[in-house]
Scaffold this motif. Sequence first.
Motif, PDB file in Angstrom:
ATOM      1  N   HIS A   3       9.900  28.000 129.731  1.00  0.00           N
ATOM      2  CA  HIS A   3      10.768  29.095 130.450  1.00  0.00           C
ATOM      3  C   HIS A   3      10.571  30.132 130.933  1.00  0.00           C
ATOM      4  O   HIS A   3      10.051  30.898 129.852  1.00  0.00           O
ATOM      5  CB  HIS A   3      11.976  28.188 129.664  1.00  0.00           C
ATOM      6  N   GLN A  16      11.425  37.756 129.259  1.00  0.00           N
ATOM      7  CA  GLN A  16      12.643  38.126 128.186  1.00  0.00           C
ATOM      8  C   GLN A  16      12.262  39.726 128.632  1.00  0.00           C
ATOM      9  O   GLN A  16      13.157  40.591 128.157  1.00  0.00           O
ATOM     10  CB  GLN A  16      13.679  38.004 127.976  1.00  0.00           C
ATOM     11  N   ARG A  70       6.225  22.095 130.848  1.00  0.00           N
ATOM     12  CA  ARG A  70       6.796  21.097 129.651  1.00  0.00           C
ATOM     13  C   ARG A  70       5.775  19.561 129.559  1.00  0.00           C
ATOM     14  O   ARG A  70       5.414  19.724 130.539  1.00  0.00           O
ATOM     15  CB  ARG A  70       8.155  20.827 129.616  1.00  0.00           C
ATOM     16  N   GLU A  82      14.486  33.431 136.434  1.00  0.00           N
ATOM     17  CA  GLU A  82      15.946  33.883 134.925  1.00  0.00           C
ATOM     18  C   GLU A  82      16.485  35.426 135.839  1.00  0.00           C
ATOM     19  O   GLU A  82      15.980  35.696 135.979  1.00  0.00           O
ATOM     20  CB  GLU A  82      15.301  34.377 133.842  1.00  0.00           C
ATOM     21  N   PHE A 107      22.216  27.655 123.403  1.00  0.00           N
ATOM     22  CA  PHE A 107      20.838  28.386 123.331  1.00  0.00           C
ATOM     23  C   PHE A 107      20.398  29.177 122.468  1.00  0.00           C
ATOM     24  O   PHE A 107      21.772  29.861 122.366  1.00  0.00           O
ATOM     25  CB  PHE A 107      20.498  28.697 124.624  1.00  0.00           C
ATOM     26  N   PHE A 127      19.841  31.825 122.462  1.00  0.00           N
ATOM     27  CA  PHE A 127      19.392  33.780 122.425  1.00  0.00           C
ATOM     28  C   PHE A 127      20.603  34.125 123.438  1.00  0.00           C
ATOM     29  O   PHE A 127      19.946  35.168 123.914  1.00  0.00           O
ATOM     30  CB  PHE A 127      17.878  33.114 123.511  1.00  0.00           C
ATOM     31  N   VAL A 128      21.260  33.191 123.305  1.00  0.00           N
ATOM     32  CA  VAL A 128      23.068  33.269 124.003  1.00  0.00           C
ATOM     33  C   VAL A 128      23.566  32.999 123.003  1.00  0.00           C
ATOM     34  O   VAL A 128      23.361  32.388 121.897  1.00  0.00           O
ATOM     35  CB  VAL A 128      22.831  33.278 125.193  1.00  0.00           C
ATOM     36  N   PRO A 165      21.989  27.483 132.938  1.00  0.00           N
ATOM     37  CA  PRO A 165      22.813  27.760 132.115  1.00  0.00           C
ATOM     38  C   PRO A 165      22.886  28.731 131.683  1.00  0.00           C
ATOM     39  O   PRO A 165      21.439  29.659 132.466  1.00  0.00           O
ATOM     40  CB  PRO A 165      21.877  27.001 130.743  1.00  0.00           C
ATOM     41  N   CYS A 166      23.537  30.143 130.649  1.00  0.00           N
ATOM     42  CA  CYS A 166      23.978  31.037 131.276  1.00  0.00           C
ATOM     43  C   CYS A 166      24.499  31.925 129.732  1.00  0.00           C
ATOM     44  O   CYS A 166      25.360  30.730 128.654  1.00  0.00           O
ATOM     45  CB  CYS A 166      24.823  31.606 132.211  1.00  0.00           C
ATOM     46  N   GLY A 167      24.689  32.812 129.273  1.00  0.00           N
ATOM     47  CA  GLY A 167      25.275  32.968 128.257  1.00  0.00           C
ATOM     48  C   GLY A 167      24.810  34.754 127.737  1.00  0.00           C
ATOM     49  O   GLY A 167      24.781  35.795 129.233  1.00  0.00           O
ATOM     50  N   ALA A 203      22.526  36.655 130.432  1.00  0.00           N
ATOM     51  CA  ALA A 203      21.079  36.105 131.118  1.00  0.00           C
ATOM     52  C   ALA A 203      21.572  34.993 131.816  1.00  0.00           C
ATOM     53  O   ALA A 203      22.394  34.536 131.697  1.00  0.00           O
ATOM     54  CB  ALA A 203      20.672  35.774 130.133  1.00  0.00           C
ATOM     55  N   PHE A 204      20.396  34.539 132.393  1.00  0.00           N
ATOM     56  CA  PHE A 204      20.856  32.603 133.221  1.00  0.00           C
ATOM     57  C   PHE A 204      19.376  32.594 133.384  1.00  0.00           C
ATOM     58  O   PHE A 204      18.674  33.558 133.594  1.00  0.00           O
ATOM     59  CB  PHE A 204      21.670  32.976 134.584  1.00  0.00           C
TER      60      PHE A 204
HETATM   61  N1  DAH Z   1      15.410  29.205 129.069  1.00  0.00           N
HETATM   62  C1  DAH Z   1      16.011  27.738 129.199  1.00  0.00           C
HETATM   63  C2  DAH Z   1      15.632  26.650 129.254  1.00  0.00           C
HETATM   64  O1  DAH Z   1      14.576  26.432 129.619  1.00  0.00           O
HETATM   65  C3  DAH Z   1      17.653  27.854 129.915  1.00  0.00           C
HETATM   66  C4  DAH Z   1      18.628  28.954 129.444  1.00  0.00           C
HETATM   67  C5  DAH Z   1      19.667  29.016 128.673  1.00  0.00           C
HETATM   68  C6  DAH Z   1      18.287  30.297 130.123  1.00  0.00           C
HETATM   69  C7  DAH Z   1      20.562  30.490 129.044  1.00  0.00           C
HETATM   70  C8  DAH Z   1      18.827  31.765 129.425  1.00  0.00           C
HETATM   71  C9  DAH Z   1      20.584  31.123 129.264  1.00  0.00           C
HETATM   72  O2  DAH Z   1      18.899  32.825 130.628  1.00  0.00           O
HETATM   73  O3  DAH Z   1      21.455  32.127 129.504  1.00  0.00           O
HETATM   74  O4  DAH Z   1      16.133  25.661 129.118  1.00  0.00           O
END
Ligand code: DAH
Length: 350
Positions: free
Chosen positions: A170, A175, A203, A219, A257, A259-260, A291-293, A314-315
Motif C-alpha cells: 500500500h 508515510q 499483493r 495516499e 486500520f 495506522f489511524v 479508507p481514511c482517518g 491520512a487517506f
Molecule cells: N493502506 C490501506 C490499504 O491499502 C488504506 C488506507 C486506510 C490508507 C486508511 C490510509 C488510511 O491512509 O488512513 O488497505
Amino acid sequence: MSEKVTALRDELILKLNEATDAASVDALRVEYLGKNGSITGLLKGMKDLSIEEKKDFGQKVNVLKEEAGKLIADKIEEIKKLEVEAEINSMPEFDISTPANLSRGSYHPITLVQRQCEKVFKSMGFNVEDYSEVVTDYECFEALNIPKHHPARDMQDTYYLENGQLLKSHTSAAQNAIYKKYKDALINEGKPIKAIFPGRCFRNEATDACHENTFFQMEGVMVDKNISISNLIFFMKTMLSEVFQKDIKVRLRPGFFPFVEPGFELDISCLICGGDGCPSCKHSGWLELCPCGMIHPEVLKAGGIDPEEYTGFAFGLGLTRLAMMKYGVKDIRDLNSGSLKALGQFTDDE
Ligand code: DAH
C-alpha cells in the motif's frame, strides 16, 4: 387436509413469481416458513387428526416445507443474478473491441485519473511525492503500527525479496519517510505537511475481474496543529467533485486500520443514480471509495512528530478503482493487459 398443502404450495409459487426483489422474497419466507408462518401453522393444526392421518399429513407438510425452502432459495439466487446483470448493464459503456485510434499516443486511464487528482491537490497546496516500490518491513508495517504477527498483515500479503525487503502492499508505506522529510519544516517553521503520493502497489492475490496483484493507490496526508475530521472531509469532497466534474456528497462510516484512530470508510453518493438507489450501489445510494482517518499517535511518533502537539489525517485512495469507476472499466485485468486496443480509447477530457 392435504388440499390445504396443495393450495399453500400453489399460492407460494404464485407469489414467488410475482416477487421482484430480495426483500419481498424474504418477507415470503417469513410468511410461509417463519415461526408463525402458514406452513408451520399446518403442523399446529394436526392435533385433532388420528395417528394414521397425522403421519400422512405430517409427511406431506414436511415435503412442502423442504420444497418451499428450495423454491425461496432459488428465487433469491435468480434475483441476485438479475441484479448483477443490471449492475453491469447500468455501467457506462466501454467496449474492449472498439478499434483504437493508434495514429497518436494516448494516456493510460490510471495516468489520467492520477493527473486529475494531482492537479486538484496541487491547487490546494499539496506536494506530489514519488516513492520506491521496494520498501522495508518497517516502512510497510512496523512504522504504521502493524507489528509482526498482527492480523492486519494477512490482508496485505505481498512479494518478498531474499534480503527481507518487499514490494509495497500500500502507498501508506511512504508515510514514515514523508513525515521525516517534512517534520523539521513543520516544527521549526510551522509549515503544515501536505503531501500526496501516488504509486504502484502489489499483493499476493489471485486475479479475477475485481482483483489484481498489481494496482495503484494514492495516499494523502496532512499534519498540522488542530487538524480535524472536518479538514479531511473538505479536501476529499473538493477533490472528488473536481475529478467527477459534479458535486459529490460524501459520508464517513467507521472502519479499522491500525495506522489511524479513528478510522473511516469514505463513501460517495452513487455516480449512476445520484443517491436515489440503483443496482450499482445495491440500492443504498452510496459507493465505497476510500479508507481514511486521523493519523494514529504512534505513527506520528515513528515519524518524529509529537502527537501531543500535532494531529493529521491520512487517506488511501484506490486509483485503479477510481479509474474503473470513472471510465466504466468492468474487468480490472484490462488495465494491466498492455492492449492498445483496450487502453488506447481513453483521452484526457480537458
Ligand atoms: N493502506 C490501506 C490499504 O491499502 C488504506 C488506507 C486506510 C490508507 C486508511 C490510509 C488510511 O491512509 O488512513 O488497505
